[in-house]
Enzyme design. Structure first.
Site, PDB file in Angstrom:
ATOM      1  N   ALA A   1      -1.706   2.583  -5.438  1.00 53.51           N
ATOM      2  CA  ALA A   1      -0.485   1.775  -5.559  1.00 53.51           C
ATOM      3  C   ALA A   1      -0.153   1.641  -7.047  1.00 53.51           C
ATOM      4  O   ALA A   1      -1.008   1.283  -7.851  1.00 53.51           O
ATOM      5  CB  ALA A   1      -0.692   0.400  -4.941  1.00 53.51           C
TER       6      ALA A   1
ATOM      7  N   ALA B   1       0.832  -1.201   0.000  1.00 55.38           N
ATOM      8  CA  ALA B   1       0.000   0.000   0.000  1.00 55.38           C
ATOM      9  C   ALA B   1       0.861   1.244   0.000  1.00 55.38           C
ATOM     10  O   ALA B   1       2.059   1.185   0.275  1.00 55.38           O
ATOM     11  CB  ALA B   1      -0.900   0.004   1.232  1.00 55.38           C
ATOM     12  N   ASN B   2       0.241   2.362  -0.320  1.00 56.53           N
ATOM     13  CA  ASN B   2       0.879   3.666  -0.186  1.00 56.53           C
ATOM     14  C   ASN B   2       0.522   4.252   1.172  1.00 56.53           C
ATOM     15  O   ASN B   2      -0.477   3.872   1.764  1.00 56.53           O
ATOM     16  CB  ASN B   2       0.343   4.612  -1.259  1.00 56.53           C
ATOM     17  CG  ASN B   2       1.056   4.477  -2.564  1.00 56.53           C
ATOM     18  OD1 ASN B   2       0.915   3.470  -3.235  1.00 56.53           O
ATOM     19  ND2 ASN B   2       1.799   5.487  -2.932  1.00 56.53           N
ATOM     20  N   ARG B   3       1.287   5.229   1.594  1.00 54.54           N
ATOM     21  CA  ARG B   3       0.908   5.991   2.783  1.00 54.54           C
ATOM     22  C   ARG B   3      -0.159   6.990   2.377  1.00 54.54           C
ATOM     23  O   ARG B   3       0.061   7.796   1.478  1.00 54.54           O
ATOM     24  CB  ARG B   3       2.093   6.825   3.255  1.00 54.54           C
ATOM     25  CG  ARG B   3       3.107   6.086   4.033  1.00 54.54           C
ATOM     26  CD  ARG B   3       4.119   7.146   4.520  1.00 54.54           C
ATOM     27  NE  ARG B   3       5.415   6.566   4.748  1.00 54.54           N
ATOM     28  CZ  ARG B   3       5.753   5.943   5.874  1.00 54.54           C
ATOM     29  NH1 ARG B   3       4.885   5.823   6.847  1.00 54.54           N
ATOM     30  NH2 ARG B   3       6.949   5.446   6.015  1.00 54.54           N
ATOM     31  N   SER B   4      -1.290   6.947   3.003  1.00 56.61           N
ATOM     32  CA  SER B   4      -2.302   7.976   2.780  1.00 56.61           C
ATOM     33  C   SER B   4      -3.363   7.860   3.855  1.00 56.61           C
ATOM     34  O   SER B   4      -3.844   6.766   4.142  1.00 56.61           O
ATOM     35  CB  SER B   4      -2.959   7.789   1.408  1.00 56.61           C
ATOM     36  OG  SER B   4      -4.099   8.611   1.303  1.00 56.61           O
TER      37      SER B   4
END
Ligand code: CTP
Ligand code: CA
Length: 226
Positions: free
Chosen positions: A101, A33-36
């Protein structure tokens, strides 16, 4: 923009907003995952709804509450996010604030990958669809105004200007996500609004304020056109 007793400036307009990260499964218990946090995208959806837009928020996993007056569609993966956006069309406005992502696992394991056996798993990746580029390049039914975000850690404006061209969107909100900026999970954002007219530097403000100002600019865009 909220004239007393008057029509809300975005009444009759439809908006799609993407928010949050996407989760791309590795196996049934793991993902990349991305950071968000989803804070910025959710705030934009709330601000557009306040100005009267019928707003559909397509969000990846986020702990943020559903903003009032907004229809929420929850998704996990980039492919689900794209499908949900396409299902929400037609729209006048699309704002892609999600941290999608870029890659997913090429061949997701059906069962949990086990440590035993000793061999380190190697993860083959494949590219995810680009939701912003897809909406920007729709041959028919493209939203009149497509806005993307550019999360950059260096050369923020330069990279965002290049991204505007590459994605085919109308505006890019460029934000500095270098660790020192405190953007991730934080309250404040320092952004630049990039369009064909050039780059506009906005002062450091809260994500709510960025959302309000962006929604106001979107309302002005439609008012100038009519
Ligand atoms: N975006 C998207 N779908 C993707 C990747 C990105 O819709 N698969 C959108 C984001 O929501 C954002 C914009 O594209 O509005 C830019 O995302 P960013 O990650 O900054 O750009 P990329 O083109 O993925 O480039 P890179 O990560 O290499 O900087
Ligand atoms: Ca990316």
């Amino acid at each position: 923009f909220l004239q007393s007793g008057g029509r809300k400036p975005l009444a009759g307009r439809r908006a799609i907003v993407t928010s949050g990260p996407t989760h791309e499964p590795i196996d049934p218990v793991r993902y990349i995952a991305n950071r968000s946090s989803g804070k910025q995208g959710h705030a934009i959806a709330a601000a557009l709804a306040r100005l009267g837009a019928e707003t559909i928020l397509v969000s990846g996993p986020s702990g943020e509450p559903v903003p009032s007056g907004v229809s929420m569609v929850r998704v996990e993966t980039a492919r689900e996010m794209l499908a949900a956006c396409e299902a929400a069309l037609p729209a006048d406005i699309a704002v892609c604030a999600a941290a999608v992502a870029d890659w997913r696992i090429d061949c997701e394991a059906v069962q949990k990958i086990k440590k035993e056996g000793g061999a380190l798993p190697s993860l083959a990746l494949t590219e995810n669809p680009d939701i912003l580029a897809t909406l920007s390049r729709l041959a028919s039914g493209r939203p009149s105004l497509v806005v993307g975000f550019a999360a950059e850690t260096e050369k923020v404006v330069e990279h965002a200007v290049a991204k505007l061209g590459r994605k085919g969107c109308d505006w890019i909100v460029a934000n500095d996500v270098a660790p020192a900026s405190g953007t991730f999970g934080g309250h404040d954002n320092r952004v630049h609004l990039i369009s064909a007219d050039g780059a506009e530097d906005w002062p450091k403000m809260s994500k709510q304020e960025v959302a309000g100002r962006l929604a106001g600019r979107i309302a002005r865009y439609f008012e100038d056109r009519t």
